[in-house]
Motif scaffolding. Structure first.
Motif, PDB file in Angstrom:
ATOM      1  N   GLU A 175      85.435  66.636  -2.136  1.00 41.90           N
ATOM      2  CA  GLU A 175      84.057  66.925  -1.728  1.00 41.90           C
ATOM      3  C   GLU A 175      84.000  67.426  -0.289  1.00 41.90           C
ATOM      4  O   GLU A 175      83.223  68.314   0.042  1.00 41.90           O
ATOM      5  CB  GLU A 175      83.210  65.657  -1.874  1.00 41.90           C
ATOM      6  CG  GLU A 175      81.761  65.820  -1.504  1.00 41.90           C
ATOM      7  CD  GLU A 175      80.981  64.520  -1.660  1.00 41.90           C
ATOM      8  OE1 GLU A 175      79.849  64.495  -1.148  1.00 41.90           O
ATOM      9  OE2 GLU A 175      81.477  63.556  -2.266  1.00 41.90           O
TER      10      GLU A 175
ATOM     11  N   TYR B 190      79.787  71.293   5.427  1.00 47.00           N
ATOM     12  CA  TYR B 190      79.477  70.238   4.456  1.00 47.00           C
ATOM     13  C   TYR B 190      78.057  69.731   4.655  1.00 47.00           C
ATOM     14  O   TYR B 190      77.291  69.606   3.698  1.00 47.00           O
ATOM     15  CB  TYR B 190      80.493  69.095   4.600  1.00 47.00           C
ATOM     16  CG  TYR B 190      80.158  67.901   3.753  1.00 47.00           C
ATOM     17  CD1 TYR B 190      80.482  67.866   2.403  1.00 47.00           C
ATOM     18  CD2 TYR B 190      79.503  66.795   4.289  1.00 47.00           C
ATOM     19  CE1 TYR B 190      80.170  66.776   1.612  1.00 47.00           C
ATOM     20  CE2 TYR B 190      79.188  65.693   3.514  1.00 47.00           C
ATOM     21  CZ  TYR B 190      79.517  65.697   2.179  1.00 47.00           C
ATOM     22  OH  TYR B 190      79.188  64.620   1.402  1.00 47.00           O
TER      23      TYR B 190
ATOM     24  N   GLN C 151      75.549  72.302   3.515  1.00 45.02           N
ATOM     25  CA  GLN C 151      75.460  72.325   2.051  1.00 45.02           C
ATOM     26  C   GLN C 151      74.621  71.161   1.530  1.00 45.02           C
ATOM     27  O   GLN C 151      73.836  71.328   0.595  1.00 45.02           O
ATOM     28  CB  GLN C 151      76.853  72.259   1.434  1.00 45.02           C
ATOM     29  CG  GLN C 151      77.666  73.495   1.623  1.00 45.02           C
ATOM     30  CD  GLN C 151      79.111  73.304   1.186  1.00 45.02           C
ATOM     31  OE1 GLN C 151      79.541  72.204   0.843  1.00 45.02           O
ATOM     32  NE2 GLN C 151      79.875  74.386   1.214  1.00 45.02           N
ATOM     33  N   ARG C 152      74.790  69.981   2.107  1.00 49.78           N
ATOM     34  CA  ARG C 152      74.012  68.825   1.667  1.00 49.78           C
ATOM     35  C   ARG C 152      72.525  69.038   1.948  1.00 49.78           C
ATOM     36  O   ARG C 152      71.674  68.648   1.152  1.00 49.78           O
ATOM     37  CB  ARG C 152      74.477  67.537   2.364  1.00 49.78           C
ATOM     38  CG  ARG C 152      75.915  67.129   2.094  1.00 49.78           C
ATOM     39  CD  ARG C 152      76.207  66.700   0.662  1.00 49.78           C
ATOM     40  NE  ARG C 152      76.497  67.746  -0.279  1.00 49.78           N
ATOM     41  CZ  ARG C 152      77.656  68.402  -0.405  1.00 49.78           C
ATOM     42  NH1 ARG C 152      78.653  68.136   0.351  1.00 49.78           N
ATOM     43  NH2 ARG C 152      77.807  69.330  -1.311  1.00 49.78           N
TER      44      ARG C 152
ATOM     45  N   ALA D 263      70.975  71.943   1.989  1.00 49.82           N
ATOM     46  CA  ALA D 263      70.519  72.914   0.990  1.00 49.82           C
ATOM     47  C   ALA D 263      70.332  72.242  -0.362  1.00 49.82           C
ATOM     48  O   ALA D 263      69.324  72.480  -1.050  1.00 49.82           O
ATOM     49  CB  ALA D 263      71.514  74.065   0.890  1.00 49.82           C
ATOM     50  N   GLU D 264      71.288  71.392  -0.759  1.00 50.42           N
ATOM     51  CA  GLU D 264      71.163  70.680  -2.037  1.00 50.42           C
ATOM     52  C   GLU D 264      69.966  69.743  -2.032  1.00 50.42           C
ATOM     53  O   GLU D 264      69.254  69.639  -3.031  1.00 50.42           O
ATOM     54  CB  GLU D 264      72.437  69.888  -2.318  1.00 50.42           C
ATOM     55  CG  GLU D 264      73.613  70.751  -2.686  1.00 50.42           C
ATOM     56  CD  GLU D 264      74.895  69.961  -2.849  1.00 50.42           C
ATOM     57  OE1 GLU D 264      74.849  68.706  -2.838  1.00 50.42           O
ATOM     58  OE2 GLU D 264      75.958  70.595  -2.981  1.00 50.42           O
ATOM     59  N   THR D 265      69.735  69.087  -0.919  1.00 50.35           N
ATOM     60  CA  THR D 265      68.597  68.174  -0.818  1.00 50.35           C
ATOM     61  C   THR D 265      67.285  68.936  -0.890  1.00 50.35           C
ATOM     62  O   THR D 265      66.347  68.517  -1.586  1.00 50.35           O
ATOM     63  CB  THR D 265      68.679  67.348   0.482  1.00 50.35           C
ATOM     64  OG1 THR D 265      69.909  66.619   0.477  1.00 50.35           O
ATOM     65  CG2 THR D 265      67.508  66.393   0.598  1.00 50.35           C
TER      66      THR D 265
ATOM     67  N   ASP E 266      66.745  71.770  -2.346  1.00 46.90           N
ATOM     68  CA  ASP E 266      66.581  72.220  -3.733  1.00 46.90           C
ATOM     69  C   ASP E 266      66.108  71.069  -4.612  1.00 46.90           C
ATOM     70  O   ASP E 266      65.207  71.226  -5.432  1.00 46.90           O
ATOM     71  CB  ASP E 266      67.909  72.781  -4.249  1.00 46.90           C
ATOM     72  CG  ASP E 266      67.786  73.333  -5.651  1.00 46.90           C
ATOM     73  OD1 ASP E 266      66.897  74.175  -5.880  1.00 46.90           O
ATOM     74  OD2 ASP E 266      68.583  72.911  -6.522  1.00 46.90           O
ATOM     75  N   TRP E 267      66.706  69.891  -4.422  1.00 48.31           N
ATOM     76  CA  TRP E 267      66.314  68.731  -5.217  1.00 48.31           C
ATOM     77  C   TRP E 267      64.853  68.370  -4.954  1.00 48.31           C
ATOM     78  O   TRP E 267      64.089  68.101  -5.882  1.00 48.31           O
ATOM     79  CB  TRP E 267      67.219  67.546  -4.893  1.00 48.31           C
ATOM     80  CG  TRP E 267      66.922  66.356  -5.754  1.00 48.31           C
ATOM     81  CD1 TRP E 267      67.440  66.094  -6.973  1.00 48.31           C
ATOM     82  CD2 TRP E 267      66.001  65.297  -5.458  1.00 48.31           C
ATOM     83  NE1 TRP E 267      66.906  64.913  -7.460  1.00 48.31           N
ATOM     84  CE2 TRP E 267      66.019  64.411  -6.548  1.00 48.31           C
ATOM     85  CE3 TRP E 267      65.174  65.008  -4.387  1.00 48.31           C
ATOM     86  CZ2 TRP E 267      65.238  63.263  -6.584  1.00 48.31           C
ATOM     87  CZ3 TRP E 267      64.401  63.871  -4.431  1.00 48.31           C
ATOM     88  CH2 TRP E 267      64.435  63.020  -5.523  1.00 48.31           C
TER      89      TRP E 267
END
Length: 70
Positions: free
Chosen positions: A25, A47, A50-51, A53-55, A57-58
């Motif tokens: 990861e 990293y 990216q987290r 961006a993922e958050t 999106d979520w």
């Protein structure tokens, strides 16, 4: 960066960072005769980005409340 430095930066335990590295990861390298792990600061910043961006999106796909039916 040492894994302990990464853990301090992310405010998580050393073992959590070790698991992130071992699972792939979080990119890291193993150096020296004792095989100590190191994480490049740029890789850690990637990293974290990216987290975020993922958050984002979520959050966009999981609003706190559902819209009122019309």
């Amino acid at each position: 960066m040492l894994l302990s430095d990464v853990a301090a930066e992310l405010n998580v335990s050393d073992s959590q960072v070790y698991h992130m590295v071992r699972s792939g990861e979080l990119p890291a390298i193993k150096i020296g005769g004792r095989g100590q792990w190191r994480v490049e600061r740029a890789k850690l910043e990637d990293y974290i980005e990216q987290r975020y961006a993922e958050t984002a999106d979520w959050v966009a796909n999981n609003p706190l409340s559902t819209p009122e039916p019309e």
